[in-house]
Design a protein around this motif. Structure first.
Motif, mmCIF file in Angstrom:
data_model
loop_
_atom_site.group_PDB
_atom_site.id
_atom_site.type_symbol
_atom_site.label_atom_id
_atom_site.label_comp_id
_atom_site.label_asym_id
_atom_site.label_seq_id
_atom_site.Cartn_x
_atom_site.Cartn_y
_atom_site.Cartn_z
ATOM 1 N N GLN A 20 -16.572 12.328 3.233
ATOM 2 C CA GLN A 20 -17.307 12.956 4.158
ATOM 3 C C GLN A 20 -17.998 13.921 4.780
ATOM 4 O OE1 GLN A 20 -17.772 15.391 0.581
ATOM 5 N NE2 GLN A 20 -15.840 13.601 -0.283
ATOM 6 N N LYS A 21 -17.755 13.636 6.002
ATOM 7 C CA LYS A 21 -18.118 13.563 7.790
ATOM 8 C C LYS A 21 -16.811 13.507 8.229
ATOM 9 C CE LYS A 21 -18.731 8.329 7.827
ATOM 10 N NZ LYS A 21 -20.601 7.535 8.048
ATOM 11 N N PRO A 22 -17.160 13.673 9.548
ATOM 12 C CA PRO A 22 -15.539 14.272 10.460
ATOM 13 C C PRO A 22 -15.608 12.142 10.591
ATOM 14 C CG PRO A 22 -16.560 15.666 11.337
ATOM 15 C CD PRO A 22 -17.572 14.926 10.270
ATOM 16 N N CYS A 23 -13.847 12.150 10.654
ATOM 17 C CA CYS A 23 -13.646 10.328 11.157
ATOM 18 C C CYS A 23 -13.547 11.067 12.230
ATOM 19 C CB CYS A 23 -12.528 10.329 9.691
ATOM 20 S SG CYS A 23 -13.166 9.976 8.228
ATOM 21 N N PRO A 24 -13.664 9.802 13.734
ATOM 22 C CA PRO A 24 -12.862 9.892 14.783
ATOM 23 C C PRO A 24 -12.238 9.601 14.952
ATOM 24 C CG PRO A 24 -15.248 8.514 14.399
ATOM 25 C CD PRO A 24 -14.822 9.017 13.582
ATOM 26 N N ALA A 25 -11.298 9.106 13.917
ATOM 27 C CA ALA A 25 -10.467 8.308 14.373
ATOM 28 C C ALA A 25 -8.898 8.017 13.891
ATOM 29 C CB ALA A 25 -9.998 6.471 15.050
ATOM 30 N N GLY A 26 -9.547 8.868 12.993
ATOM 31 C CA GLY A 26 -8.405 9.997 11.791
ATOM 32 C C GLY A 26 -8.893 9.029 10.300
ATOM 33 N N THR A 27 -8.014 9.782 8.731
ATOM 34 C CA THR A 27 -8.240 9.581 7.604
ATOM 35 C C THR A 27 -7.233 8.080 7.597
ATOM 36 O OG1 THR A 27 -9.593 11.172 7.533
ATOM 37 C CG2 THR A 27 -8.851 9.887 5.594
ATOM 38 N N MET A 28 -7.523 7.566 7.181
ATOM 39 C CA MET A 28 -6.130 7.039 6.654
ATOM 40 C C MET A 28 -6.504 6.377 5.433
ATOM 41 S SD MET A 28 -5.335 2.670 8.155
ATOM 42 C CE MET A 28 -6.539 1.788 6.839
ATOM 43 N N VAL A 29 -5.000 7.108 4.668
ATOM 44 C CA VAL A 29 -5.324 6.654 3.357
ATOM 45 C C VAL A 29 -4.452 5.215 2.974
ATOM 46 C CG1 VAL A 29 -4.067 7.880 1.093
ATOM 47 C CG2 VAL A 29 -4.601 9.538 2.944
ATOM 48 N N ASN A 30 -4.792 4.638 1.641
ATOM 49 C CA ASN A 30 -4.256 3.669 0.985
ATOM 50 C C ASN A 30 -3.748 4.076 -0.138
ATOM 51 O OD1 ASN A 30 -5.861 2.191 3.661
ATOM 52 N ND2 ASN A 30 -7.477 2.995 2.501
ATOM 53 N N VAL A 31 -2.074 3.664 -0.127
ATOM 54 C CA VAL A 31 -1.750 3.684 -2.042
ATOM 55 C C VAL A 31 -1.046 2.092 -1.736
ATOM 56 C CG1 VAL A 31 0.185 5.031 -3.154
ATOM 57 C CG2 VAL A 31 -1.415 5.412 -1.057
ATOM 58 N N ARG A 32 -1.498 1.570 -3.091
ATOM 59 C CA ARG A 32 -1.276 0.101 -3.751
ATOM 60 C C ARG A 32 -0.419 0.643 -4.911
ATOM 61 N NH1 ARG A 32 -6.043 -0.218 -1.074
ATOM 62 N NH2 ARG A 32 -6.602 -1.994 0.628
ATOM 63 N N PHE A 33 0.864 -0.237 -5.420
ATOM 64 C CA PHE A 33 1.683 -0.203 -6.051
ATOM 65 C C PHE A 33 1.289 -1.322 -6.564
ATOM 66 C CE2 PHE A 33 3.581 2.707 -3.468
ATOM 67 C CZ PHE A 33 4.114 3.640 -4.127
ATOM 68 N N PRO A 34 1.412 -0.810 -8.628
ATOM 69 C CA PRO A 34 0.849 -1.837 -9.154
ATOM 70 C C PRO A 34 2.288 -3.700 -8.987
ATOM 71 C CG PRO A 34 0.933 -0.186 -10.176
ATOM 72 C CD PRO A 34 2.053 0.262 -8.958
ATOM 73 N N THR A 35 2.022 -4.297 -9.698
ATOM 74 C CA THR A 35 2.568 -6.253 -8.894
ATOM 75 C C THR A 35 3.131 -6.371 -10.056
ATOM 76 O OG1 THR A 35 0.553 -6.878 -9.152
ATOM 77 C CG2 THR A 35 1.145 -6.224 -6.570
ATOM 78 N N CYS A 36 3.490 -5.276 -11.428
ATOM 79 C CA CYS A 36 4.192 -6.224 -12.525
ATOM 80 C C CYS A 36 4.974 -5.706 -13.003
ATOM 81 C CB CYS A 36 3.440 -7.093 -13.249
ATOM 82 S SG CYS A 36 1.880 -7.960 -13.103
ATOM 83 N N TRP A 37 6.648 -6.194 -13.337
ATOM 84 C CA TRP A 37 7.656 -5.178 -13.865
ATOM 85 C C TRP A 37 7.999 -6.335 -15.191
ATOM 86 C CZ3 TRP A 37 12.982 -7.376 -12.309
ATOM 87 C CH2 TRP A 37 13.402 -6.737 -13.058
#
Length: 340
Positions: A181-198
């Motif tokens: 909700q505010k400016p991010c000095p070094a950028g915005t990082m999007v974290n995408v973690r997938f499920p771990t059971c098949w």
């Protein structure tokens, strides 16, 4: 904790593999062979990395990524998988849009956009990585998240899709479910973690999610057990996508009411629609060999290529349209009208 510290601590004791590598941008295009196979253009814009056999269809049986690709944008030379996420836009005060570029992570400065990819057997901070996991099999594909999610309860169905407002390139906490909700000095990082059971049987499912699962209780980080319906433990894939927001970080550019100005390419202004797609394409059993090795990040069995080689790999754009890379555009590609 800073990444350099993580690598240093990893030298203390032997471990099974955790790998972290950069992937340059393959193409930014309105294609989605997982959700909208064969549809050109797909409903919204994506940024794609990995093997250059990527196309609009990629039928699961016929399309062998490792055999059909001649190059990859990823550091591991044997990884011809494709990974993709939505594109991100900045909305100006006059209602026009410009695409926010991606940039390389710590250690991958110089790569052409793209993202950082992890394959983990335990949590990122666990330097032992002792849990055994089964590598994905040819034809495997999955997605996580939903572009239709517009509230926090909807987003919480996917507990590990988050954002980090980077104060510097080593920032990793705190994480939020919605856009910063505010400016991010070094950028915005999007974290995408997938499920771990098949489920151990199906390489895909109609919704591209039902064949995988989160742990029955607990989390991947605390080694929660897999449910009986999905008993096979697979690596956790993590995408770190860093959007370079410095061009848009002055408050004078942001909405007068103080709200945040970033919009996913499917018109989500909340950030709750964060999602990612994955199609497996490692050559032969190269991934399993790496996962079975005692290593942390730097694995002897992982053949690598230079950033220059990664940057050389690309595919032509299929959908010829102005996506707002160099100028502001009136509306986001594929979206029916400008957001008012």
């Amino acid at each position: 904790m800073r990444w350099n510290s993580l690598v240093g601590l990893a030298l203390v004791a032997p471990s099974h593999a955790l790998i972290r590598f950069g992937c340059s941008q393959l193409v930014v295009d309105r294609l989605d062979p997982l959700v909208n196979p064969g549809l050109t253009p797909s409903p919204h814009l994506h940024q794609i990395i990995g093997g250059n056999s990527f196309n609009a269809s990629m039928e699961p049986v016929e399309h062998d990524l490792a055999k059909l690709s001649t190059c990859t944008t990823c550091q591991p030379a044997d990884d011809f998988s494709n990974y993709w996420t939505a594109a991100l836009y900045f909305r100006s005060r006059n209602g026009t849009y410009k695409r926010v570029p991606q940039k390389g992570n710590v250690g991958f400065e110089g790569q052409n956009g793209g993202m950082t990819v992890y394959y983990m057997q335990n949590s990122l901070g666990d330097f032992q990585q002792k849990s055994k996991v089964k590598a994905f099999q040819p034809g495997f594909r999955m997605l996580v998240g939903s572009p239709l999610a517009s509230t926090k309860p909807e987003a919480d169905k996917f507990p590990q899709l988050t954002y980090t407002c980077l104060q510097d390139m080593n920032t990793r906490y705190p994480e939020t479910k919605n856009f910063p909700q505010k400016p991010c000095p070094a950028g915005t990082m999007v974290n995408v973690r997938f499920p771990t059971c098949w489920d151990g049987v199906n390489l895909d499912s109609p919704d591209h999610m039902s064949h995988v699962s989160y742990p029955a209780n607990g989390t991947f980080e605390n080694q929660g057990p897999c449910p009986a319906s999905h008993p096979v433990r697979i690596p956790q894939i993590l995408y770190e996508v860093i959007f370079e927001t410095k061009e848009f970080n002055t408050k004078e550019q942001w909405p007068a009411d103080g709200s945040q100005p970033f919009v996913w390419s499917f018109s989500d202004t909340t950030g709750y629609g964060n999602h990612g797609d994955y199609v497996f394409g490692w050559k032969d059993d190269s991934l399993q060999k790496i996962l079975d090795e005692e290593c942390y990040v730097n694995c002897k069995t992982m053949k690598t290529q230079s950033i220059d080689e990664m940057n050389k790999c690309s595919v032509p754009i299929t959908v010829d349209e102005d996506i707002g890379d160099t100028n502001y555009i009136e509306s986001i590609p594929g979206q029916k009208s400008p957001m008012l």
